[in-house]
Design an enzyme around this catalytic site. Structure first.
Site, PDB file in Angstrom:
ATOM      1  N   GLU A  27     -52.515 -59.257  -0.875  1.00 19.05           N
ATOM      2  CA  GLU A  27     -53.763 -58.726  -1.404  1.00 19.05           C
ATOM      3  C   GLU A  27     -54.693 -59.798  -1.967  1.00 19.05           C
ATOM      4  O   GLU A  27     -55.902 -59.636  -1.948  1.00 19.05           O
ATOM      5  CB  GLU A  27     -53.461 -57.691  -2.506  1.00 19.05           C
ATOM      6  CG  GLU A  27     -52.876 -56.392  -2.001  1.00 19.05           C
ATOM      7  CD  GLU A  27     -53.850 -55.576  -1.166  1.00 19.05           C
ATOM      8  OE1 GLU A  27     -55.039 -55.501  -1.541  1.00 19.05           O
ATOM      9  OE2 GLU A  27     -53.429 -55.037  -0.126  1.00 19.05           O
TER      10      GLU A  27
ATOM     11  N   SER B 178     -26.375  -2.502 -12.591  1.00 15.57           N
ATOM     12  CA  SER B 178     -25.172  -2.249 -13.388  1.00 15.57           C
ATOM     13  C   SER B 178     -24.731  -3.435 -14.219  1.00 15.57           C
ATOM     14  O   SER B 178     -23.886  -3.286 -15.107  1.00 15.57           O
ATOM     15  CB  SER B 178     -24.022  -1.826 -12.462  1.00 15.57           C
ATOM     16  OG  SER B 178     -24.304  -0.578 -11.861  1.00 15.57           O
TER      17      SER B 178
END
Length: 715
Positions: free
Chosen positions: A155, A421
């Site tokens: 870069e 249940s």
């Protein structure tokens, strides 16, 4: 000697008169002859005028031409200088204008990086990162030296030489762009890129570039090169929501930036040019080619040895395939939901240590996903959830759905579903606290309560049965009678006392689980049965630390006290155990362990549950569909119980069996002479009372008998 003798004769006076004929020829011009000019040394003022030679004339003409030519170029230089000066002034004005749009330099500060929350499992391994950045801040001293060098090489190779702006690199980029060599190049330095990321938008305008240059100069003046590079590594975007090199390393390689190889460092450095296009999980070929350029640049600049470069090129970085459905993100999301309650606003990076067991989490996810993949389509069951707690409420595993990448809705904590249940234990607990026992007899026969006529799953009736038998086989008629005896409001209070926070409707159908609850609530309530009757508040966070190591929060052991009395608890656990030994959970029992459990199925098979526990772990499994559509006869004793059984067997493998705290209630031996009536002057023992009430139909004590019949017959 006087002046007259010095001048050789008679004195002459100057005269300004001209001869008349000269006057008459005057044309109005005033002219001077050569003799009239002042004397210049070397020439006789009275000498006759001579015509210049041809050679001299030509020399004069050449000098005139050169003077004209020289003056032309001079004018060009002059006006060029003038125009350049105006250009500099104009540029200075433009720079000053755009500089004025920025905050005052003396007030300029680097904005704080959004905080990262690193969520760790109980063993310290990373589960997930939360926050805007996707990873914590990392110092340049923590990472291998070749990692920051990779970014410099590709870069900004003159990073340590320029002052924030690289004129050479900028000129090269302009030339290359004009000649279209080597692709489009930006010419921005790392400092300029950082300035853009810190302070500016991503728009590409001349104004932004000018401000970028100004801010770059400020950064270079304020920070050292290594500080700028560290800021850059923690702020640059790597795609997939990862800001900073630590987040990127975790995202793409499942490891910290402290552990990346040269090949992986090169791939990360190459990625920042175009994160979306070069993401290695999306375009591995392009990412590898870019990484090869980075490795070559590092070697050419002497940042790594040729041997290291060769190794990196021969063995390029590979992105590991993500295994599983990402269920840890459900747990991480839940952590974020509750974190604010403990530490408030988060100003900086923090690390959260949780109670999640990675092995149990992975096991629960695999078993749930495999079961739904194998049977879900056939049974029209698309979703599921698993919650597993330690008896004290610590969350060991939390699966909020089948696949986090497809649905982030957390069904374990946020889905309110009818428990069927599996809600019955709260009715039975209320009844036992009112004086009943597991041996109490109730009639399994048709029942009608204000037009409501519940039926058993088998559509058959057994007649008189004990409560333990009714519980084990989930008989609906018996529990419907019980809730009438104890009242729905008392059942609501019992459920809330054990940790159910959802709104419950106090009506008879509550006994069959018609009010909606979450899997986490049900698991926490059942934990009370597995830990000796203590109240449980589920928790997932053990400790929170700042990046400096300061403890921000540490959980203290909470003892909320018992909410179930010991004898009552042993009775309940014996009924839960009967479910596993001879009832709806018998197929998934754990040999050698004292296990309790309960299945649950709602009307039209919209929800199916199985909730069970040992002295070490309590787990709930829910299966259903998000749109509440019906499944194909999926019951709690079917697919959910199968998932529960596989998970619990794996979770208990290799562990020494333990008994349930409080033990299992045993009915006293019954004597033919024992009528259950108290002997005069002798107080009956609890065991005698248990045997008596289990030997025949229950007869409530006198105070309760009156209330019972008043409720039954309306007073």
């Amino acid at each position: 000697m006087n002046d007259r003798s010095k001048r050789g004769g008679e004195r002459r006076e100057p005269s300004f008169e001209r001869a008349r004929d000269d006057y008459e020829r005057d044309d109005g011009d005033l002219r001077l002859s050569a003799d009239d000019r002042p004397y210049r040394g070397g020439r006789n003022p009275v000498a006759p005028r001579q015509q210049p030679s041809r050679q001299k004339t030509e020399q004069r003409g050449g000098r005139k031409q050169r003077r004209k030519r020289g003056s032309f170029f001079g004018r060009i230089v002059y006006w060029g200088f003038v125009l350049g000066l105006w250009a500099v002034l104009g540029l200075g004005g433009v720079v000053a204008y755009h500089a004025a749009q920025l905050p005052p330099i003396d007030q300029l500060t680097v904005p704080k990086r959004p905080p990262n929350i690193a969520i760790l499992a109980a063993d310290g391994t990373l589960l997930a990162n939360r926050g805007e950045t996707g990873g914590r801040t990392i110092t340049i001293g923590e990472v291998p030296p070749y990692l920051p060098k990779a970014f410099v090489a590709i870069e900004d190779k003159r990073f340590y030489e320029h002052f924030g702006i690289d004129p050479i690199g900028l000129s090269r980029a302009v030339v290359n762009n004009l000649t279209k060599r080597g692709g489009v190049q930006g010419g921005s330095t790392l400092t300029q890129q950082l300035a853009k990321n810190l302070f500016l938008t991503q728009e590409r305008t001349a104004a932004r570039k000018i401000q970028e240059a100004i801010l770059s100069l400020w950064l270079e003046r304020t920070y050292t090169k290594d500080q700028i590079l560290e800021l850059y590594l923690n702020r640059v975007y790597f795609g997939s929501g990862a800001y900073g090199v630590e987040a990127a390393a975790q995202r793409y390689f499942n490891k910290s930036a402290r552990s990346v190889s040269i090949a992986e460092a090169a791939m990360l450095a190459g990625l920042v040019q175009a994160p979306s296009r070069l993401a290695p999980n999306r375009n591995p070929e392009a990412a590898e080619k870019r990484a090869q350029l980075v490795v070559a640049a590092m070697a050419d600049q002497g940042l790594i040895s040729q041997a290291s470069a060769k190794t990196a090129l021969v063995a390029p970085a590979e992105v590991p395939e993500r295994v599983g459905a990402g269920s840890v993100n459900y747990a991480a999301d839940y952590v974020m939901d509750v974190l604010d309650d403990f530490i408030g606003a988060i100003e900086g990076d923090v690390t959260v240590l949780t109670t999640v067991d990675t092995k149990l989490q992975s096991s629960a996810e695999t078993i749930l996903v495999d079961a739904l993949s194998a049977q879900g389509s056939k049974l029209n069951a698309s979703q599921g959830a698993v919650v597993s707690l330690a008896p004290d409420g610590a969350i060991r595993a939390l699966i909020g759905g089948r696949d986090y990448t497809k649905s982030q809705f957390n069904r374990a904590t946020a889905a309110h579903r009818q428990p069927g249940s599996s809600f019955k234990p709260f009715v039975y607990l209320t009844a036992i606290e009112k004086g009943l026992t597991p041996d109490t007899i109730r009639d399994d026969s048709p029942v009608s309560i204000k037009g409501w006529e519940p039926e058993n799953f088998s559509r058959t009736f057994r007649g008189p049965v004990t409560l333990q038998t009714a519980f084990a086989h989930s008989l609906n008629t018996v529990v419907a009678r019980l809730i009438q005896e104890v009242t729905p409001r008392e059942v609501v209070r019992t459920a809330q006392r054990l940790g159910i926070n959802s709104s419950l409707q106090p009506n008879p159908s509550l006994s069959l689980g018609t009010s909606e609850v979450t899997p986490l609530e049900m698991t926490a309530a059942y934990a009370t049965f597995s830990n000796g009757g203590q109240s449980v508040l589920p928790y997932v966070i053990r400790e929170v630390r700042s990046t400096s190591g300061k403890v921000v929060y540490a959980r203290k052991a909470n003892n909320f006290g018992p909410v179930i009395q010991p004898q009552t608890l042993s009775m309940m656990n014996s009924m839960f155990h009967a479910v596993m030994t001879g009832g709806t959970g018998s197929k998934v029992n754990l040999p050698g362990w004292e296990v309790g459990g309960k299945s649950g199925t709602t009307q039209d098979y919209r929800d199916a549950w199985f909730v069970g526990f040992t002295g070490r772990l309590v787990t709930a499994v829910w299966v259903g569909n998000d749109d509440n559509s019906t499944m194909k006869r999926v019951t709690g004793a079917g697919l959910p119980a199968e998932i529960w059984g596989k998970y619990m067997k794996a979770a208990h493998a290799g562990q020494q069996p333990v008994q349930l705290p409080g033990g299992l209630w045993q009915s006293a031996p019954k004597s033919i002479f024992d009528t259950g009536e108290p002997v005069a002057g002798v107080a009956p023992s609890p065991r005698t009372q248990q045997a008596a009430t289990g030997d025949r139909a229950w007869t409530p004590p006198a105070p309760q008998e009156k209330n019972f019949f008043e409720r039954l017959f309306g007073g």
